[in-house]
Design an enzyme around this catalytic site. Structure first.
Site, PDB file in Angstrom:
ATOM      1  N   SER A  64       0.825  -1.326   0.039  1.00 26.59           N
ATOM      2  CA  SER A  64       0.092   0.019  -0.009  1.00 26.59           C
ATOM      3  C   SER A  64       0.980   1.309  -0.023  1.00 26.59           C
ATOM      4  O   SER A  64       1.838   1.379  -1.001  1.00 26.59           O
ATOM      5  CB  SER A  64      -1.143   0.025   1.257  1.00 26.59           C
ATOM      6  N   GLU A  70      -8.893  -4.990  -5.094  1.00 26.18           N
ATOM      7  CA  GLU A  70      -8.150  -3.886  -4.134  1.00 26.18           C
ATOM      8  C   GLU A  70      -9.080  -2.956  -3.472  1.00 26.18           C
ATOM      9  O   GLU A  70      -8.805  -2.556  -2.458  1.00 26.18           O
ATOM     10  CB  GLU A  70      -7.214  -2.938  -5.020  1.00 26.18           C
ATOM     11  N   HIS A 106      -7.580  -5.673  -0.648  1.00 23.31           N
ATOM     12  CA  HIS A 106      -6.194  -5.044   0.008  1.00 23.31           C
ATOM     13  C   HIS A 106      -5.711  -5.429   1.164  1.00 23.31           C
ATOM     14  O   HIS A 106      -6.279  -5.580   2.106  1.00 23.31           O
ATOM     15  CB  HIS A 106      -6.754  -3.492  -0.039  1.00 23.31           C
TER      16      HIS A 106
END
Length: 562
Positions: A222, A354, A467
Site C-alpha cells: 500500500s 483492491e 487490499h
C-alpha cells in the site's frame, strides 16, 4: 535468557529455550551496543536473534519536527532492545484497528504512540559469532502515509524459513511526516527521508547482524509499496538497495503524490490555531504545538474518510508525498519517462479486489447492501475526486463502461468498487511496471487471488484478494498463528520462497515453484492463489481505456496520477 523475555515469547507458535546460546544476543552498532533476545519457531532448532526498537535516527522533536532526520546519538551503556517501540503518532483508534486486522501475530499487542518513533526491528537467523552475509529484506509498512507501524509485522517466520535478515522500519506519518509548505521552510517528505535514513543505517550496521549490505531488498504494501516505488525513482536512495517489491501501491497511486500541497498546509495551520500568512510563521507556530494538539488537528482533518456532504475539492484524506525537488526532483511519470532512476530488479503486484472491503469500509463508503444506480454511483465518484483525480466528464464515460446495468441489479456496487480499484491500484501498477521494463530493468508482476482465513468476519465471502490480503502469506501468518488449512500454509511457504529467492538473486524462480515469467513485451505475469499459474497482459484493456480517456480529458489543474 531472562524469565520476562521468555514469558513474552512463550506463545503457541514459539518454543523458546532449546538450542539457544547461553546468553542473549548482543551487537555493537555504530552508535553503541544493543541487547536482543533469541526466539525459535516451533520445529526449527536454529534460533532467530530479535532486536526491537533499535534507534536509527535522533528523535525528531523540537526543531527537528518538519526537518530531515539526523543520525542517532551514540550511547555508552548497553541498550535493551527487547520491547516494541512506540508507533509514530496517528489516530490511535484507527491505528489499533488496522494493526489488529493486518497483523500476522496470534497475540494482540496494545499499541503506544509517540513523536519519538524512529526505530526499527531486526530479525536475524545468522550466527552472530561468525561473519555471515545473509540477504536483507527491509519492510516498509502501509497505512496511507498516515497510519501503521513496524511491530504489526513479525519477521520471525520469513527470517526462519528463508534464512534472511528481516528489518521492519518506522517513519513519520501524517502531519509529522509529510507537512509541506512547498518551499525551503518545510519541503515535506520527512517520512520518506526517514526511510532513506533507515536504509543508510542498514548500510552502516547490518553486517554486524549477519546481513549483507550489498544485498538489500526493500519491500512494502500500500503506502509502503508507494514508498518503495518513490525510493526506486529517487536519487537520494541510489545504491542503498539492490532489489525492490511494491505490493498494492506505486508512485502513480492516486492521491498519494501531489505537485503542491500548500492548500493543505494552510488548512492544517488554521485548524491548529496558527496564522497561515507566511511559511515561516506556519512552521514556527506548528513546532510549538504539543503532539496531542497536532493529534487533535489530525483527527479534525478526517484522514482516510470520504466526505459525503462537503465539497470534495476541499477534502484532504491524505497528507501525501510531494514534489520537493530533493527526494523527488520531478513528478514520478516524468522520471519514469526519462528512464533516469534506480533500475534494480522489481516485483510489482496487485490484489484481485483492491477496493473490495477494507478500504471502502475505512473510507466510509456506503455498505454493500445499499442500492446503487448510475446516478448514485456518479455522485459517489464525484465525492471521491480526492482519491481518483478524475475530471467530471471522465466520470460519466467511466460509469458507462463499468456499470453496465442502468438500474440496480446487485452488480453495480461491485463494478463501482472495481472501477476505483483499477484507477487507484491496477492501472498505475501496470504503467509503473511498463516504465521499469522499458528502462531495461528485470520486472515481474503478480495478481494475488486468495481469501485468507484470517480476514475479518465482517468481510463478505465474495471478496477474494482484498487490499492487504497477501501480507498474511508474505509474513507467514498461517505458520505463526496456526489453525489453518494445509493449502493456506503452502501458499504462504510458496510466497515467502518467491520473495526470498528474489531477495537472494533478483529472480523469484526456484526449484519446486511454479514458473514466474519476467514481465517483458509479452507482459506475462503470475496469478497467485489456490491455483498459481501464468497469465498475460494484466489489466491491459483497463490501462488502454483509462490512458485514452484521461489523454482526451486532461485536467486543467495538476495531473498527478495515471
Amino acid at each position: 535468557m531472562c524469565l520476562s523475555a521468555l514469558i513474552l515469547v512463550s506463545l503457541a507458535a514459539f518454543t523458546a529455550g532449546a538450542g539457544h546460546p547461553s546468553s542473549p544476543p548482543m551487537v555493537d552498532t555504530v552508535q553503541g551496543k544493543v541487547l536482543g533476545k533469541y526466539i525459535s519457531l516451533e520445529g526449527f532448532t536454529q534460533p532467530v536473534a530479535v532486536f526491537l526498537g533499535v534507534p536509527f535516527a535522533k528523535p525528531p522533536l523540537g526543531s527537528l519536527r518538519f526537518a530531515p532526520p539526523q543520525p542517532a546519538e551514540p550511547w555508552s551503556s548497553v541498550k535493551n532492545a527487547t520491547s516494541y517501540p512506540p508507533m509514530c503518532f496517528q489516530d490511535p483508534v484507527t491505528g489499533q484497528i488496522v494493526n489488529d486486522l493486518l497483523t500476522n501475530r496470534k497475540e494482540k499487542i496494545p499499541l503506544q504512540f509517540s513523536e519519538d518513533c524512529l526505530y526499527l526491528n531486526i530479525y536475524t537467523p545468522a550466527d552472530l559469532t561468525k561473519s555471515d552475509r545473509l540477504p536483507v529484506m527491509v519492510w516498509i509498512h502501509g497505512g496511507g502515509l498516515v497510519l501503521g507501524g513496524a511491530s504489526t509485522y513479525d519477521g520471525l517466520v520469513l527470517s526462519t524459513h528463508e534464512n534472511v535478515v528481516v528489518v521492519v522500519i518506522q517513519y513519520r506519518l501524517g502531519i509529522w511526516g509529510f507537512f509541506s509548505t512547498g518551499d525551503e521552510h518545510s519541503r515535506g517528505n520527512w517520512g520518506h527521508l526517514d526511510q532513506v535514513a533507515a536504509l543508510h543505517w542498514v548500510q552502516d550496521n547490518i553486517a554486524k547482524f549477519g546481513g549483507d549490505p550489498g544485498s538489500v531488498t526493500i519491500f512494502g504494501e500500500s503506502a509502503g509499496g508507494e514508498s518503495v516505488s518513490v525510493l526506486v525513482l529517487s536519487p537520494l536512495a541510489k545504491n542503498l538497495f539492490q532489489r525492490a517489491i511494491s505490493e498494492s501501491g506505486v508512485a502513480l497511486t492516486a492521491g498519494l503524490v501531489k505537485k503542491n500541497t500548500r492548500p493543505l498546509a494552510e488548512k492544517i495551520a488554521v485548524i491548529s490555531g496558527c496564522k497561515n500568512t507566511t511559511s515561516a510563521a506556519m512552521v514556527h507556530c506548528l513546532r510549538q504545538k504539543t503532539e496531542e494538539e497536532l493529534l487533535g488537528t489530525t483527527l479534525k482533518l478526517n484522514l482516510f474518510k470520504l466526505d459525503l456532504h462537503g465539497d470534495s475539492r476541499q477534502s484532504h484524506p491524505f497528507v501525501p508525498t510531494v514534489l520537493d525537488g530533493v527526494l523527488l526532483p520531478k513528478m514520478p511519470e516524468e522520471i519514469l519517462a526519462e528512464k533516469n532512476f534506480n533500475t534494480v530488479p522489481y516485483i510489482v503486484g496487485i490484489n484481485k479486489q483492491e477496493f473490495g472491503w477494507i478500504l471502502p469500509t475505512m473510507m466510509n463508503y456506503p455498505p454493500s447492501d445499499v442500492k446503487l444506480d448510475q446516478m448514485t454511483a456518479m455522485s459517489l465518484l464525484k465525492k471521491s475526486s480526492f482519491l481518483l483525480n478524475l475530471p467530471e466528464d471522465a466520470i460519466a464515460v467511466a460509469i458507462e463502461k463499468y456499470l453496465r446495468d442502468k438500474d440496480y441489479t446487485g452488480r453495480n456496487k461491485d463494478q463501482l468498487l472495481e472501477l476505483i480499484g483499477d484507477v487507484v491500484f491496477g492501472v498505475p501498477s501496470v504503467i509503473v511496471s511498463r516504465g521499469h521494463r522499458d528502462a531495461g530493468a528485470p520486472t515481474y508482476m503478480y495478481e494475488f487471488q486468495y481469501s485468507p482465513s484470517f480476514s475479518s468476519e465482517m468481510k463478505p465471502d465474495t471478496v477474494v484478494g482484498d487490499h492487504g490480503d497477501e501480507i498474511y502469506s508474505v509474513f507467514g501468518a498461517p505458520i505463526l498463528r496456526g489453525g489453518t488449512s494445509e493449502e493456506e500454509i503452502n501458499l504462504s511457504k510458496m510466497m515467502m520462497k518467491f520473495w526470498a529467492n528474489f531477495a537472494r538473486n533478483g529472480n523469484p524462480n526456484g526449484q519446486g515453484l511454479p514458473h514466474w515469467p519476467e514481465y517483458d513485451q509479452k507482459e506475462g505475469y503470475l496469478q497467485i492463489g489456490a491455483t498459481t499459474q501464468q497469465a498475460q497482459k494484466l489489466k491491459e484493456k483497463e490501462v488502454a481505456f483509462w490512458t485514452e480517456l484521461l489523454a482526451k480529458k486532461q485536467l486543467p489543474t495538476e495531473h498527478t496520477e495515471l
